[in-house]
Design a protein around this motif. Structure first.
Motif, PDB file in Angstrom:
ATOM      1  N   GLN A 293      30.491  27.504  29.398  1.00  0.00           N
ATOM      2  CA  GLN A 293      30.488  28.038  30.769  1.00  0.00           C
ATOM      3  C   GLN A 293      29.294  28.954  31.042  1.00  0.00           C
ATOM      4  O   GLN A 293      29.099  29.373  32.174  1.00  0.00           O
ATOM      5  CB  GLN A 293      31.761  28.877  30.996  1.00  0.00           C
ATOM      6  CG  GLN A 293      32.984  28.082  31.288  1.00  0.00           C
ATOM      7  CD  GLN A 293      34.220  28.980  31.410  1.00  0.00           C
ATOM      8  OE1 GLN A 293      35.219  28.745  30.783  1.00  0.00           O
ATOM      9  NE2 GLN A 293      34.155  30.021  32.232  1.00  0.00           N
TER      10      GLN A 293
ATOM     11  N   MET B 297      37.523  31.913  28.620  1.00  0.00           N
ATOM     12  CA  MET B 297      38.827  32.341  28.120  1.00  0.00           C
ATOM     13  C   MET B 297      39.219  31.506  26.906  1.00  0.00           C
ATOM     14  O   MET B 297      39.025  30.290  26.880  1.00  0.00           O
ATOM     15  CB  MET B 297      39.867  32.203  29.229  1.00  0.00           C
ATOM     16  CG  MET B 297      41.163  32.891  28.916  1.00  0.00           C
ATOM     17  SD  MET B 297      42.094  33.181  30.426  1.00  0.00           S
ATOM     18  CE  MET B 297      43.568  33.922  29.764  1.00  0.00           C
TER      19      MET B 297
ATOM     20  N   LEU C 195      44.166  35.061  36.844  1.00  0.00           N
ATOM     21  CA  LEU C 195      45.225  34.067  36.677  1.00  0.00           C
ATOM     22  C   LEU C 195      46.526  34.755  37.053  1.00  0.00           C
ATOM     23  O   LEU C 195      47.494  34.119  37.458  1.00  0.00           O
ATOM     24  CB  LEU C 195      45.286  33.580  35.229  1.00  0.00           C
ATOM     25  CG  LEU C 195      44.195  32.612  34.792  1.00  0.00           C
ATOM     26  CD1 LEU C 195      44.361  32.254  33.327  1.00  0.00           C
ATOM     27  CD2 LEU C 195      44.174  31.359  35.628  1.00  0.00           C
TER      28      LEU C 195
ATOM     29  N   GLY D 100      33.386  24.258  36.840  1.00  0.00           N
ATOM     30  CA  GLY D 100      33.040  25.164  37.930  1.00  0.00           C
ATOM     31  C   GLY D 100      31.651  24.912  38.474  1.00  0.00           C
ATOM     32  O   GLY D 100      31.305  25.383  39.563  1.00  0.00           O
TER      33      GLY D 100
ATOM     34  N   PHE E  20      42.452  30.831  24.079  1.00  0.00           N
ATOM     35  CA  PHE E  20      43.911  30.987  24.107  1.00  0.00           C
ATOM     36  C   PHE E  20      44.542  30.953  22.724  1.00  0.00           C
ATOM     37  O   PHE E  20      43.985  30.413  21.774  1.00  0.00           O
ATOM     38  CB  PHE E  20      44.539  29.868  24.942  1.00  0.00           C
ATOM     39  CG  PHE E  20      44.189  29.917  26.394  1.00  0.00           C
ATOM     40  CD1 PHE E  20      45.058  30.464  27.305  1.00  0.00           C
ATOM     41  CD2 PHE E  20      42.985  29.407  26.848  1.00  0.00           C
ATOM     42  CE1 PHE E  20      44.746  30.502  28.648  1.00  0.00           C
ATOM     43  CE2 PHE E  20      42.665  29.448  28.189  1.00  0.00           C
ATOM     44  CZ  PHE E  20      43.545  29.998  29.089  1.00  0.00           C
TER      45      PHE E  20
ATOM     46  N   ASN F 176      40.580  37.693  35.074  1.00  0.00           N
ATOM     47  CA  ASN F 176      40.115  36.492  35.776  1.00  0.00           C
ATOM     48  C   ASN F 176      41.130  36.025  36.824  1.00  0.00           C
ATOM     49  O   ASN F 176      41.067  34.923  37.327  1.00  0.00           O
ATOM     50  CB  ASN F 176      39.769  35.364  34.796  1.00  0.00           C
ATOM     51  CG  ASN F 176      40.951  34.875  34.002  1.00  0.00           C
ATOM     52  OD1 ASN F 176      42.070  35.341  34.203  1.00  0.00           O
ATOM     53  ND2 ASN F 176      40.731  33.933  33.125  1.00  0.00           N
TER      54      ASN F 176
ATOM     55  N   ARG G 147      44.720  38.414  31.825  1.00  0.00           N
ATOM     56  CA  ARG G 147      44.866  37.457  32.922  1.00  0.00           C
ATOM     57  C   ARG G 147      44.587  38.091  34.278  1.00  0.00           C
ATOM     58  O   ARG G 147      44.334  37.374  35.252  1.00  0.00           O
ATOM     59  CB  ARG G 147      46.260  36.835  32.883  1.00  0.00           C
ATOM     60  CG  ARG G 147      46.375  35.758  31.832  1.00  0.00           C
ATOM     61  CD  ARG G 147      47.806  35.331  31.605  1.00  0.00           C
ATOM     62  NE  ARG G 147      47.879  34.098  30.843  1.00  0.00           N
ATOM     63  CZ  ARG G 147      47.639  33.998  29.549  1.00  0.00           C
ATOM     64  NH1 ARG G 147      47.296  35.072  28.867  1.00  0.00           N
ATOM     65  NH2 ARG G 147      47.722  32.830  28.925  1.00  0.00           N
TER      66      ARG G 147
ATOM     67  N   ALA H  24      40.896  28.617  34.502  1.00  0.00           N
ATOM     68  CA  ALA H  24      40.091  29.779  34.113  1.00  0.00           C
ATOM     69  C   ALA H  24      38.611  29.450  34.019  1.00  0.00           C
ATOM     70  O   ALA H  24      37.774  30.345  34.068  1.00  0.00           O
ATOM     71  CB  ALA H  24      40.583  30.328  32.781  1.00  0.00           C
ATOM     72  N   SER H  25      38.271  28.157  33.884  1.00  0.00           N
ATOM     73  CA  SER H  25      36.856  27.808  33.798  1.00  0.00           C
ATOM     74  C   SER H  25      36.212  27.744  35.173  1.00  0.00           C
ATOM     75  O   SER H  25      35.027  27.478  35.288  1.00  0.00           O
ATOM     76  CB  SER H  25      36.688  26.461  33.092  1.00  0.00           C
ATOM     77  OG  SER H  25      37.094  25.431  33.957  1.00  0.00           O
ATOM     78  N   GLY H  26      36.982  27.975  36.220  1.00  0.00           N
ATOM     79  CA  GLY H  26      36.420  27.961  37.564  1.00  0.00           C
ATOM     80  C   GLY H  26      36.556  26.608  38.251  1.00  0.00           C
ATOM     81  O   GLY H  26      35.886  26.352  39.247  1.00  0.00           O
TER      82      GLY H  26
ATOM     83  N   ARG I 119      36.288  31.312  42.117  1.00  0.00           N
ATOM     84  CA  ARG I 119      35.926  30.223  41.207  1.00  0.00           C
ATOM     85  C   ARG I 119      34.560  30.471  40.589  1.00  0.00           C
ATOM     86  O   ARG I 119      34.349  30.238  39.404  1.00  0.00           O
ATOM     87  CB  ARG I 119      35.903  28.896  41.965  1.00  0.00           C
ATOM     88  CG  ARG I 119      37.277  28.329  42.229  1.00  0.00           C
ATOM     89  CD  ARG I 119      37.167  26.975  42.883  1.00  0.00           C
ATOM     90  NE  ARG I 119      36.302  26.076  42.123  1.00  0.00           N
ATOM     91  CZ  ARG I 119      35.777  24.960  42.602  1.00  0.00           C
ATOM     92  NH1 ARG I 119      36.033  24.595  43.830  1.00  0.00           N
ATOM     93  NH2 ARG I 119      35.017  24.208  41.863  1.00  0.00           N
TER      94      ARG I 119
ATOM     95  N   ARG J  13      34.920  33.144  37.976  1.00  0.00           N
ATOM     96  CA  ARG J  13      35.616  32.668  36.775  1.00  0.00           C
ATOM     97  C   ARG J  13      34.677  31.940  35.830  1.00  0.00           C
ATOM     98  O   ARG J  13      34.880  31.946  34.612  1.00  0.00           O
ATOM     99  CB  ARG J  13      36.761  31.738  37.168  1.00  0.00           C
ATOM    100  CG  ARG J  13      38.018  32.486  37.565  1.00  0.00           C
ATOM    101  CD  ARG J  13      39.092  31.537  37.979  1.00  0.00           C
ATOM    102  NE  ARG J  13      40.339  32.240  38.295  1.00  0.00           N
ATOM    103  CZ  ARG J  13      41.323  31.714  39.000  1.00  0.00           C
ATOM    104  NH1 ARG J  13      41.212  30.476  39.459  1.00  0.00           N
ATOM    105  NH2 ARG J  13      42.411  32.403  39.244  1.00  0.00           N
ATOM    106  N   ARG J  14      33.636  31.290  36.395  1.00  0.00           N
ATOM    107  CA  ARG J  14      32.682  30.598  35.538  1.00  0.00           C
ATOM    108  C   ARG J  14      32.038  31.576  34.556  1.00  0.00           C
ATOM    109  O   ARG J  14      31.631  31.192  33.478  1.00  0.00           O
ATOM    110  CB  ARG J  14      31.568  29.962  36.369  1.00  0.00           C
ATOM    111  CG  ARG J  14      32.053  29.023  37.428  1.00  0.00           C
ATOM    112  CD  ARG J  14      30.933  28.242  38.014  1.00  0.00           C
ATOM    113  NE  ARG J  14      29.854  29.057  38.557  1.00  0.00           N
ATOM    114  CZ  ARG J  14      29.037  28.656  39.523  1.00  0.00           C
ATOM    115  NH1 ARG J  14      29.183  27.445  40.036  1.00  0.00           N
ATOM    116  NH2 ARG J  14      28.074  29.416  39.950  1.00  0.00           N
TER     117      ARG J  14
END
Lengths: 279, 272
Positions: free
Chosen positions: A162, A83, A51, A106, A85, A49, A46, B183-185, A75, A78-79
């Motif tokens: 993404q 991620m 978080l 994004g 989970f 990216n 985490r 997290a995907s932006g 942002r 992050r694209r």
């Protein structure tokens, strides 16, 4: 691809979750991250990216600094990091397609995403990715109508759509049965090889990790205590990572199913089972 | 320490320690004592001659109410329509104002826990602490009598109800879904649209329909102080001691509430 230098995270409660972690993950490499609960595996992922905000240290992706980025730049970065989970983290009341397309958020503006009118190229990409993970028949179902394995495939599709440079994978198989776990791990490794993605996979199951990943990093109390080839794990290194226990069985044999297949994998002959239900 | 070591080296187990048992007995005794003393206080100011002839009085009023004056119904359709409108428009206005307040009050969506959240909570508490009848009394003197005062009164009372229940629902959402979309932006508004709104939708629908159902009842009452609808007719009938009209109005209110209850159950079932 991914470069981590001196990463440290101290939570407000005073707990030191990560201590001076240095790591480098090249493109196309799937790295397994093992360690006892509370070792800082999830925190590490985490932090990458952001978080979770790192306390100190540098993280860079393809030469670009991630730490210290402003909100808009963060942002955009992050694209490039998909991620996945443990509990899938799909939005339960949205359809499979909406969940996959949420990986494109994004790239599109608010109104386009609010009205669900994504650019045709994005929709085509979503269909192609759903085809890749074998879920083309379930596009219009609600996410909560799927089984565990199917949900995790949606999670993988959401990350892939993404167009990421790397995958951050947090306990992808912890809530799946042994067979589905293998299928999911295989799928993750295959797509990483296809697209030359770097990946960090948090995993509890040492056996499963050895079956699929090339490199294993062991984390204990926020420090890297092992970094080497998956085959290089010995009872001694496992004791170093997890603490004293009889490890001989968990390296050589698999207790829940086909011990033979595992043994064959360990002897350098990879098993290529076909993915059941995947066409 | 409910685990007790017995003489012959075994263990015995009780749910509570002797001390806890004693404390519970004292607690219950205090409660009974309080009830008895309250009863004494209440009966001290009661005029018993009024209470003893209550059955006669009650029977007398019921007698005068029967039969209801059915032809009065012709004059009730319009107030009934007003009552339903007060409830519906009041609920609608409360939703429009209450939803943003809920997002500002929820710990996980508020822009600032120290500045904005207390203000939002204050709005919710002040709206909830004042009964809609009191709101209506105030508004009738500010806006003048009529349907508008009723709508605003209902809306002001409902903001707190919707705001409180909705912000609790927002605080209970699954954070990993929010993490995944972040997290995907995605931007903050996109996170709200994709990760938060779908999770609170069933709660939102349930809360809104439930409040509308309550508001149907309340809008019949706010008319008593001049805020339009059935209550206005009820007050007029009570003042002129027109008991057959009163009984008809009560029947109409009962029927409306039954209908709204049935309708809201249907809607809730359909949405969730």
């Amino acid at each position: 691809m991914l470069l981590i230098k001196g990463l440290t995270k101290r939570y407000k409660t005073g707990d030191l979750a990560l201590h001076d972690v240095d790591l480098e993950v090249p493109a196309g490499q799937v790295m397994g991250l093992i360690g006892p609960s509370g070792a800082g595996k999830s925190t590490l992922i985490r932090c990458i990216n952001r978080l979770v905000e790192p306390t100190a240290g540098q993280i860079s992706l393809k030469g670009q600094e991630v730490t210290g980025l402003g909100r808009a730049a963060l942002r955009q970065t992050r694209r490039r990091m998909g991620m996945i989970f443990q509990e899938f983290a799909l939005v339960e009341r949205l359809t499979v397609m909406e969940n996959v397309l949420s990986g494109r958020l994004g790239y599109v503006g608010f109104w386009r995403s609010f009205t669900r009118r994504f650019p045709p190229a994005d929709v085509a990409k979503a269909f192609a990715t759903l085809d890749r993970v074998g879920l083309l028949d379930h596009v219009d179902k609600r996410a909560d109508a799927l089984s565990g394995g199917q949900r995790q495939r949606v999670g993988i599709a959401r990350a892939l759509v993404q167009d990421p440079d790397m995958l951050l994978v947090d306990e992808p198989t912890a809530s799946l049965d042994p067979k589905t776990s293998r299928q999911i791990m295989r799928l993750i490794c295959e797509v990483c090889a296809e697209r030359q993605l770097a990946a960090i996979v948090n995993i509890h199951d040492v056996n499963l990790a050895q079956m699929f990943v090339q490199r294993i990093v062991g984390l204990r109390q926020g420090r890297v205590v092992f970094d080497g080839a998956a085959q290089g794990l010995t009872p001694e290194t496992l004791t170093l990572i997890y603490g004293e226990e009889d490890w001989s069985r968990s390296i050589r044999r698999d207790d829940d199913d086909d011990a033979l297949a595992t043994a064959r994998t360990l002897h350098g002959e990879p098993v290529r089972e076909r993915l059941a239900g995947l066409t | 320490m409910p685990v007790i070591r017995t003489a012959e080296d075994g263990f015995d187990w009780r749910l509570r320690t002797p001390r806890a048992v004693l404390l519970r007995w004292v607690g219950w005794f205090a409660l009974v004592a309080l009830t008895v003393s309250c009863w004494q206080l209440m009966t001290a100011d009661t005029i018993w001659s009024f209470v003893t002839d209550a059955p006669t009085q009650g029977a007398d009023i019921v007698d005068r109410m029967m039969p209801p004056r059915w032809d009065y119904m012709a004059k009730l359709w319009w107030p009934l329509w007003d009552t339903i409108n007060i409830a519906t428009l009041g609920t609608l206005a409360a939703v429009i104002m209450g939803v943003p307040v809920a997002f500002l009050a929820a710990r996980n969506t508020t822009p600032s826990v120290t500045l904005v959240r207390p203000v939002a909570l204050l709005i919710i508490v002040s709206s909830r602490s004042i009964n809609s009848l009191i709101w209506a009394l105030l508004l009738v003197s500010i806006l003048g009598p009529g349907v508008l005062a009723g709508i605003v009164a209902i809306a002001l009372r409902s903001i707190g109800f919707i705001g409180k229940l909705l912000y609790e629902a927002i605080e209970e959402i699954d954070v990993t879904q929010v993490e995944a979309v972040t997290a995907s932006g995605a931007g903050p508004t996109q996170v709200m649209d994709y990760a938060i709104v779908p999770q609170i939708m069933p709660a939102f629908a349930g809360i809104t329909v439930f409040r509308w159902d309550i508001n149907i009842r309340e809008s019949a009452v706010v008319g008593l102080v001049g805020a339009g609808g059935l209550g206005l007719q009820l007050e007029a009938s009570l003042n002129t001691l027109a008991w057959p009209q009163v009984s008809l109005i009560l029947l109409v209110i009962l029927a409306t509430v039954l209908l709204s209850e049935w309708l809201s159950a249907k809607v809730r079932h359909a949405i969730i």
